[in-house]
Design a protein around this motif. Structure first.
Motif, PDB file in Angstrom:
ATOM      1  N   UNK A  88       0.804  -1.227   0.000  1.00 25.42           N
ATOM      2  CA  UNK A  88       0.000   0.000   0.000  1.00 25.42           C
ATOM      3  C   UNK A  88       0.838   1.279   0.000  1.00 25.42           C
ATOM      4  N   UNK A  89       1.958   1.274   0.701  1.00 34.69           N
ATOM      5  CA  UNK A  89       2.811   2.465   0.720  1.00 34.69           C
ATOM      6  C   UNK A  89       3.391   2.733  -0.665  1.00 34.69           C
ATOM      7  N   UNK A  90       3.893   1.700  -1.305  1.00 32.33           N
ATOM      8  CA  UNK A  90       4.459   1.849  -2.641  1.00 32.33           C
ATOM      9  C   UNK A  90       3.402   2.290  -3.644  1.00 32.33           C
ATOM     10  N   UNK A  91       2.234   1.687  -3.585  1.00 33.58           N
ATOM     11  CA  UNK A  91       1.154   2.045  -4.511  1.00 33.58           C
ATOM     12  C   UNK A  91       0.682   3.468  -4.258  1.00 33.58           C
ATOM     13  N   UNK A  92       0.605   3.882  -3.006  1.00 32.30           N
ATOM     14  CA  UNK A  92       0.163   5.247  -2.694  1.00 32.30           C
ATOM     15  C   UNK A  92       1.150   6.271  -3.253  1.00 32.30           C
ATOM     16  N   UNK A  93       2.434   6.068  -2.997  1.00 31.46           N
ATOM     17  CA  UNK A  93       3.449   7.006  -3.478  1.00 31.46           C
ATOM     18  C   UNK A  93       3.461   7.047  -5.009  1.00 31.46           C
ATOM     19  N   UNK A  94       3.415   5.893  -5.656  1.00 28.03           N
ATOM     20  CA  UNK A  94       3.410   5.859  -7.121  1.00 28.03           C
ATOM     21  C   UNK A  94       2.168   6.524  -7.699  1.00 28.03           C
ATOM     22  N   UNK A  95       1.013   6.296  -7.086  1.00 33.97           N
ATOM     23  CA  UNK A  95      -0.218   6.922  -7.569  1.00 33.97           C
ATOM     24  C   UNK A  95      -0.147   8.438  -7.456  1.00 33.97           C
ATOM     25  N   UNK A  96       0.310   8.928  -6.313  1.00 35.67           N
ATOM     26  CA  UNK A  96       0.387  10.384  -6.129  1.00 35.67           C
ATOM     27  C   UNK A  96       1.392  10.999  -7.104  1.00 35.67           C
ATOM     28  N   UNK A  97       2.545  10.370  -7.265  1.00 34.03           N
ATOM     29  CA  UNK A  97       3.562  10.940  -8.148  1.00 34.03           C
ATOM     30  C   UNK A  97       3.192  10.824  -9.625  1.00 34.03           C
ATOM     31  N   UNK A  98       2.763   9.652 -10.051  1.00 32.73           N
ATOM     32  CA  UNK A  98       2.448   9.470 -11.474  1.00 32.73           C
ATOM     33  C   UNK A  98       1.221  10.281 -11.863  1.00 32.73           C
ATOM     34  N   UNK A  99       0.159  10.186 -11.080  1.00 28.67           N
ATOM     35  CA  UNK A  99      -1.056  10.929 -11.398  1.00 28.67           C
ATOM     36  C   UNK A  99      -0.859  12.428 -11.177  1.00 28.67           C
ATOM     37  N   UNK A 118       3.337  18.670   2.018  1.00 28.38           N
ATOM     38  CA  UNK A 118       2.617  18.211   3.206  1.00 28.38           C
ATOM     39  C   UNK A 118       1.850  16.921   2.920  1.00 28.38           C
ATOM     40  N   UNK A 119       1.271  16.819   1.721  1.00 18.83           N
ATOM     41  CA  UNK A 119       0.562  15.595   1.355  1.00 18.83           C
ATOM     42  C   UNK A 119       1.533  14.420   1.255  1.00 18.83           C
ATOM     43  N   UNK A 120       2.662  14.619   0.595  1.00 21.78           N
ATOM     44  CA  UNK A 120       3.641  13.537   0.472  1.00 21.78           C
ATOM     45  C   UNK A 120       4.178  13.105   1.836  1.00 21.78           C
ATOM     46  N   UNK A 121       4.492  14.082   2.673  1.00 24.52           N
ATOM     47  CA  UNK A 121       5.001  13.746   4.011  1.00 24.52           C
ATOM     48  C   UNK A 121       3.905  13.134   4.885  1.00 24.52           C
ATOM     49  N   UNK A 122       2.708  13.694   4.805  1.00 25.64           N
ATOM     50  CA  UNK A 122       1.610  13.202   5.639  1.00 25.64           C
ATOM     51  C   UNK A 122       1.136  11.822   5.259  1.00 25.64           C
ATOM     52  N   UNK A 123       1.320  11.442   3.995  1.00 21.12           N
ATOM     53  CA  UNK A 123       0.932  10.097   3.589  1.00 21.12           C
ATOM     54  C   UNK A 123       2.044   9.091   3.744  1.00 21.12           C
TER      55      UNK A 123
END
Length: 143
Positions: A88-99, A118-123
């Motif tokens: 989930x952590x990897x998918x969340x980071x990839x989704x936020x960055x790619x999208x 703040x979103x990247x750090x908070x997630x």
């Protein structure tokens, strides 16, 4: 060092297909949450659309990311195997960055200010702490 014997409680437990299906559902939830958190990042309690929270503008989706990503990571570690908690952590980071960097139609969705950081750090940070806890394992749990 000897290999664990099946049925003794010292080896990894067999994971049911239902747990794998639930992990896939958690991954889908992670993608949906990351997408919502990214798209609604400009929405905040600043008095424009939502009521003002004191005098400080608070990005609401960052609070959602701080709460949900550690829950997804810790639950994934309990469902299948502690090493699966990274998914989930990897998918969340990839989704936020790619999208966020190549959004729909090539638009830049990730806004270019402090709220994106703040979103990247908070997630990512609370989820990374939860990942460490999942990988460390529960002392009362064998495996």
């Amino acid at each position: 060092m000897s290999a664990p014997v099946a049925g003794t409680g010292t080896g990894p437990a067999r994971t049911s297909p239902l747990n794998w299906a639930l992990l896939a559902l958690l991954i889908l939830d992670t993608v949906l949450l990351a997408t919502l958190e990214l798209f609604f990042l400009p929405l905040r309690l600043d008095g424009t659309l939502l009521p003002r929270l004191a005098w400080i503008p608070v990005p609401v989706t960052v609070i959602l990311a701080v709460v949900t990503t550690p829950l997804l990571v810790s639950r994934a570690g309990l469902l299948v195997h502690p090493k699966a908690a990274f998914a989930p952590l990897l998918v969340w980071v990839l989704t936020v960055l790619v999208l966020g960097l190549s959004g729909p139609g090539g638009d830049l969705v990730l806004i270019q200010d402090w709220r994106a950081l703040l979103l990247l750090a908070g997630g990512a940070l609370p989820a990374a702490l939860a990942l460490g806890g999942a990988l460390a394992g529960n002392p009362g749990r064998s495996g």
